[in-house]
Scaffold this motif. Structure first.
Motif, PDB file in Angstrom:
ATOM      1  N   PRO A   1       8.305 -11.665  -2.712  1.00 34.20           N
ATOM      2  CA  PRO A   1       8.188 -11.581  -4.180  1.00 34.20           C
ATOM      3  C   PRO A   1       6.740 -11.402  -4.622  1.00 34.20           C
ATOM      4  O   PRO A   1       5.827 -12.006  -4.064  1.00 34.20           O
ATOM      5  CB  PRO A   1       8.728 -12.943  -4.646  1.00 34.20           C
ATOM      6  CG  PRO A   1       9.515 -13.475  -3.506  1.00 34.20           C
ATOM      7  CD  PRO A   1       8.873 -12.950  -2.269  1.00 34.20           C
ATOM      8  N   ASP A   2       6.561 -10.549  -5.631  1.00 40.75           N
ATOM      9  CA  ASP A   2       5.213 -10.289  -6.137  1.00 40.75           C
ATOM     10  C   ASP A   2       5.350  -9.669  -7.522  1.00 40.75           C
ATOM     11  O   ASP A   2       5.501  -8.458  -7.670  1.00 40.75           O
ATOM     12  CB  ASP A   2       4.467  -9.341  -5.186  1.00 40.75           C
ATOM     13  CG  ASP A   2       3.004  -9.173  -5.542  1.00 40.75           C
ATOM     14  OD1 ASP A   2       2.661  -9.323  -6.728  1.00 40.75           O
ATOM     15  OD2 ASP A   2       2.194  -8.883  -4.636  1.00 40.75           O
ATOM     16  N   GLY A   3       5.311 -10.518  -8.545  1.00 42.75           N
ATOM     17  CA  GLY A   3       5.497 -10.047  -9.906  1.00 42.75           C
ATOM     18  C   GLY A   3       4.420  -9.082 -10.359  1.00 42.75           C
ATOM     19  O   GLY A   3       4.700  -8.103 -11.059  1.00 42.75           O
ATOM     20  N   GLU A   4       3.176  -9.324  -9.975  1.00 45.52           N
ATOM     21  CA  GLU A   4       2.080  -8.443 -10.370  1.00 45.52           C
ATOM     22  C   GLU A   4       2.269  -7.054  -9.774  1.00 45.52           C
ATOM     23  O   GLU A   4       2.044  -6.027 -10.429  1.00 45.52           O
ATOM     24  CB  GLU A   4       0.752  -9.047  -9.921  1.00 45.52           C
ATOM     25  CG  GLU A   4      -0.468  -8.242 -10.331  1.00 45.52           C
ATOM     26  CD  GLU A   4      -1.776  -8.876  -9.897  1.00 45.52           C
ATOM     27  OE1 GLU A   4      -2.814  -8.187  -9.949  1.00 45.52           O
ATOM     28  OE2 GLU A   4      -1.755 -10.063  -9.504  1.00 45.52           O
ATOM     29  N   PHE A   5       2.682  -7.013  -8.514  1.00 47.52           N
ATOM     30  CA  PHE A   5       2.946  -5.736  -7.848  1.00 47.52           C
ATOM     31  C   PHE A   5       4.078  -4.991  -8.552  1.00 47.52           C
ATOM     32  O   PHE A   5       3.977  -3.786  -8.828  1.00 47.52           O
ATOM     33  CB  PHE A   5       3.288  -6.003  -6.381  1.00 47.52           C
ATOM     34  CG  PHE A   5       3.874  -4.832  -5.648  1.00 47.52           C
ATOM     35  CD1 PHE A   5       3.088  -3.770  -5.261  1.00 47.52           C
ATOM     36  CD2 PHE A   5       5.229  -4.808  -5.339  1.00 47.52           C
ATOM     37  CE1 PHE A   5       3.629  -2.687  -4.565  1.00 47.52           C
ATOM     38  CE2 PHE A   5       5.785  -3.736  -4.643  1.00 47.52           C
ATOM     39  CZ  PHE A   5       4.984  -2.676  -4.263  1.00 47.52           C
TER      40      PHE A   5
ATOM     41  N   ASP B   1       0.827  -1.210   0.000  1.00 48.04           N
ATOM     42  CA  ASP B   1       0.000   0.000   0.000  1.00 48.04           C
ATOM     43  C   ASP B   1       0.858   1.255   0.000  1.00 48.04           C
ATOM     44  O   ASP B   1       0.579   2.237  -0.720  1.00 48.04           O
ATOM     45  CB  ASP B   1      -0.904   0.025   1.237  1.00 48.04           C
ATOM     46  CG  ASP B   1      -2.095  -0.899   1.132  1.00 48.04           C
ATOM     47  OD1 ASP B   1      -2.246  -1.574   0.095  1.00 48.04           O
ATOM     48  OD2 ASP B   1      -2.883  -0.959   2.102  1.00 48.04           O
ATOM     49  N   TYR B   2       1.893   1.236   0.815  1.00 46.22           N
ATOM     50  CA  TYR B   2       2.758   2.402   0.987  1.00 46.22           C
ATOM     51  C   TYR B   2       3.462   2.756  -0.330  1.00 46.22           C
ATOM     52  O   TYR B   2       3.546   3.930  -0.704  1.00 46.22           O
ATOM     53  CB  TYR B   2       3.778   2.086   2.074  1.00 46.22           C
ATOM     54  CG  TYR B   2       4.609   3.232   2.579  1.00 46.22           C
ATOM     55  CD1 TYR B   2       4.085   4.515   2.750  1.00 46.22           C
ATOM     56  CD2 TYR B   2       5.945   3.023   2.946  1.00 46.22           C
ATOM     57  CE1 TYR B   2       4.863   5.547   3.249  1.00 46.22           C
ATOM     58  CE2 TYR B   2       6.732   4.040   3.451  1.00 46.22           C
ATOM     59  CZ  TYR B   2       6.188   5.297   3.597  1.00 46.22           C
ATOM     60  OH  TYR B   2       6.963   6.314   4.096  1.00 46.22           O
ATOM     61  N   ALA B   3       3.935   1.742  -1.040  1.00 46.58           N
ATOM     62  CA  ALA B   3       4.590   1.987  -2.326  1.00 46.58           C
ATOM     63  C   ALA B   3       3.621   2.618  -3.319  1.00 46.58           C
ATOM     64  O   ALA B   3       3.956   3.591  -4.020  1.00 46.58           O
ATOM     65  CB  ALA B   3       5.145   0.674  -2.881  1.00 46.58           C
ATOM     66  N   LYS B   4       2.421   2.087  -3.386  1.00 44.26           N
ATOM     67  CA  LYS B   4       1.425   2.627  -4.318  1.00 44.26           C
ATOM     68  C   LYS B   4       1.032   4.050  -3.933  1.00 44.26           C
ATOM     69  O   LYS B   4       0.805   4.901  -4.803  1.00 44.26           O
ATOM     70  CB  LYS B   4       0.204   1.708  -4.354  1.00 44.26           C
ATOM     71  CG  LYS B   4       0.482   0.353  -4.981  1.00 44.26           C
ATOM     72  CD  LYS B   4      -0.720  -0.583  -4.878  1.00 44.26           C
ATOM     73  CE  LYS B   4      -0.401  -1.947  -5.456  1.00 44.26           C
ATOM     74  NZ  LYS B   4      -1.535  -2.901  -5.296  1.00 44.26           N
ATOM     75  N   PHE B   5       0.962   4.321  -2.631  1.00 42.75           N
ATOM     76  CA  PHE B   5       0.608   5.668  -2.179  1.00 42.75           C
ATOM     77  C   PHE B   5       1.569   6.707  -2.738  1.00 42.75           C
ATOM     78  O   PHE B   5       1.152   7.771  -3.214  1.00 42.75           O
ATOM     79  CB  PHE B   5       0.615   5.732  -0.650  1.00 42.75           C
ATOM     80  CG  PHE B   5       0.678   7.141  -0.108  1.00 42.75           C
ATOM     81  CD1 PHE B   5      -0.442   7.948  -0.113  1.00 42.75           C
ATOM     82  CD2 PHE B   5       1.881   7.661   0.361  1.00 42.75           C
ATOM     83  CE1 PHE B   5      -0.379   9.264   0.366  1.00 42.75           C
ATOM     84  CE2 PHE B   5       1.952   8.964   0.837  1.00 42.75           C
ATOM     85  CZ  PHE B   5       0.812   9.767   0.832  1.00 42.75           C
ATOM     86  N   TRP B   6       2.869   6.414  -2.698  1.00 43.36           N
ATOM     87  CA  TRP B   6       3.838   7.424  -3.118  1.00 43.36           C
ATOM     88  C   TRP B   6       3.663   7.830  -4.572  1.00 43.36           C
ATOM     89  O   TRP B   6       3.895   8.988  -4.931  1.00 43.36           O
ATOM     90  CB  TRP B   6       5.262   6.918  -2.889  1.00 43.36           C
ATOM     91  CG  TRP B   6       5.698   7.020  -1.458  1.00 43.36           C
ATOM     92  CD1 TRP B   6       6.070   6.004  -0.621  1.00 43.36           C
ATOM     93  CD2 TRP B   6       5.789   8.224  -0.683  1.00 43.36           C
ATOM     94  NE1 TRP B   6       6.380   6.497   0.622  1.00 43.36           N
ATOM     95  CE2 TRP B   6       6.217   7.860   0.614  1.00 43.36           C
ATOM     96  CE3 TRP B   6       5.541   9.561  -0.950  1.00 43.36           C
ATOM     97  CZ2 TRP B   6       6.411   8.793   1.633  1.00 43.36           C
ATOM     98  CZ3 TRP B   6       5.721  10.497   0.058  1.00 43.36           C
ATOM     99  CH2 TRP B   6       6.160  10.113   1.339  1.00 43.36           C
TER     100      TRP B   6
END
Length: 528
Positions: A163-167, A132-137
């Protein structure tokens, strides 16, 4: 938000491996109870003190060692990190200050320490906080370029653990745009990025005062941008986007060359600042602690390692409560109780200490040099751990983290000054009551996990453990219940085999199964 929702995230997103635990979490609950007991909980966010133990028990890797001050500080920093998890209409973010401060962005967010938040928080079992924090920025209203911020590198470091390829596929174009915007605003024709010391989070530095408008070509911003370019290249390669990968690999190579050729001072044997606008690219005359930043990203060559002699030198950066931000031999070095409350011309700053220790770990893990050793790393880390305290009004020594330290006395300078700033009390314009209490502007637990114990997060399923603890130092340690790439790890050392009953020496367990062992602490590599 109630704790039930937090625990639901953990259940859905993290492996459950309680059967793999060597340590009993209840043996460490007394730390959390003591922190709660001595705390004046002025500012509550998503997880209040009443829910702190439940959060700790479900989320963190548990740690035990003979040095109880280090152990206590480890749990204290998780306890304070938890305070800064904030739930917003745009998901979770991590804050720097608990009270609202006038210079913050949306939801009281500040990008200056955000990379530390990712490096530290990647060891939590619940990965949703940092997703969430990454997307917020980059898509939720954050201001990622208000301060220097090695965003791509830090987010990449997080995804090595979770790991999260979609993210990553979602983040890659956003991080590309972020890099391009930095180039548009802060890259000059000489091939170097510039930044003001204020927007590097380093107000009133000696090099800043020597620079025009406090602006300079600094090892900080240029290292951060190298780290981001390298991370973008690796992320793109992982996603099969080779053209993007090659483009950012070229940018990283070019920036590395510029940094090494232009910011290294051969005579001083240190990376220094060049004031922006200097036609001859002349460097300032001071060594500053942020000159170690290139090693955070493993940029320098072996020949540059001589710079590390300054860290343990009492005329350089060494001090009893943490490394000073400028070399003590410089005539403009000072520890001031007047002027700006956050000066970087001498006081010790946990932000800079964190970067220095991460850089030092990279030096010890990856370079051939004889300037500093594992014992030096442990000494600096223990000094940092023991700085996390203050004496309260009742005479009790309590765990504490704040802004800047007097490197000789351990006094938290900004707090000492701010509590009497306005008519003998706190100033709302400066952030209000106890602005710096539980300050989330640095890392600590990551320095224990990835540095001292040596869990080196990799892009692949190769597990590398390279401890920096000297073999003759402790009789035991255990780092247990570590989330790593969908598995749960336990790393332990038991000199006699009697402490944990798992045999003598160094042991690595994956999901409770012994996968590697050695008689002594040494580098181990395992395929997960």
């Amino acid at each position: 938000m109630k704790l039930l929702k937090h625990l639901l995230f953990v259940t859905l997103l993290a492996p459950t491996a309680t059967e793999a635990q060597v340590l009993n979490p209840m043996d460490f609950k007394f730390y959390i109870d003591a922190f709660n007991q001595h705390d004046n909980e002025l500012y509550r966010q998503a997880i209040p003190n009443s829910e702190a133990w439940a959060f700790i028990q479900e989320n963190i890797p548990f740690f035990e060692c003979p040095d109880k001050q280090l152990e206590q500080t480890y749990y204290f920093r998780w306890w304070t990190y938890r305070k800064h998890i904030k739930h917003t209409p745009d998901g979770y973010i991590i804050t720097e200050f608990l009270p609202e401060v006038p210079w913050a962005g949306k939801y009281n967010s500040i990008s200056c320490p955000a990379a530390h938040h990712f490096y530290e928080g990647r060891w939590l079992r619940n990965a949703q906080y940092l997703r969430d924090y990454a997307k917020f920025w980059f898509s939720g209203g954050g201001s990622p370029r208000l301060y220097s911020f090695w965003a791509a590198d830090a987010i990449h470091a997080f995804t090595k653990v979770h790991p999260d390829g979609e993210f990553l596929a979602h983040m890659l174009p956003l991080l590309e745009t972020n890099f391009r915007e930095w180039e548009n605003s802060h890259l000059d024709t000489n091939g170097l990025f510039w930044q003001s010391d204020n927007r590097d989070g380093m107000e009133v530095s000696i090099s800043g005062i020597q620079s025009n408008n406090m602006e300079g070509y600094r090892a900080t911003i240029n290292s951060y941008m190298y780290g981001d370019a390298k991370a973008l290249s690796e992320i793109a390669s992982r996603l099969g986007k080779q053209a993007i990968s090659e483009r950012f690999a070229t940018k990283a190579f070019q920036l590395k060359s510029k940094l090494l050729n232009l910011l290294w001072d051969e005579e001083a044997a240190f990376f220094k600042v060049i004031p922006r606008g200097s036609s001859a690219l002349e460097k300032t005359d001071v060594r500053e602690l942020h000159g170690y930043t290139p090693w955070y990203f493993s940029i320098p060559e072996n020949r540059h390692s001589i710079a590390w002699a300054q860290l343990m030198d009492r005329a350089g950066f060494w001090a009893p409560y943490g490394p000073t931000t400028a070399e003590q031999r410089h005539p403009d070095f000072k520890v001031a109780y007047d002027g700006h409350e956050c000066q970087w011309n001498g006081p010790s700053w946990p932000f800079a200490t964190s970067i220095t220790l991460k850089a030092m770990a990279n030096l010890l893990h990856g370079y051939q040099q004889q300037v500093v050793n594992k014992r030096d790393y442990l000494e600096v880390l223990l000094t940092y751990a023991r700085s996390h305290q203050r004496i309260d009004e009742d005479g009790n020594t309590i765990s504490w983290i704040d802004e800047n330290l007097n490197p000789y006395t351990g006094d938290w300078i900004a707090r000492t000054r701010l509590k009497n700033w306005s008519e003998g009390s706190w100033s709302a314009g400066k952030g209000g009551v106890e602005r710096g209490k539980d300050y989330n502007h640095s890392s600590f637990c990551d320095l224990v996990i990835s540095g001292l114990i040596g869990l080196c997060a990799e892009e692949s399923d190769t597990l590398v453990i390279d401890p920096l603890l000297p073999n003759d130092t402790w009789d035991y340690f255990c780092l247990d219940y570590i989330p790593y790439r969908g598995k749960s790890l336990t790393l332990l050392y038991d000199r006699t085999g009697m402490k944990y009953g798992k045999g003598k020496g160094f042991r690595v367990f994956v999901n409770g199964i012994l996968r590697s062992e050695a008689d002594q602490l040494q580098k181990l590599t395992i395929e997960l």
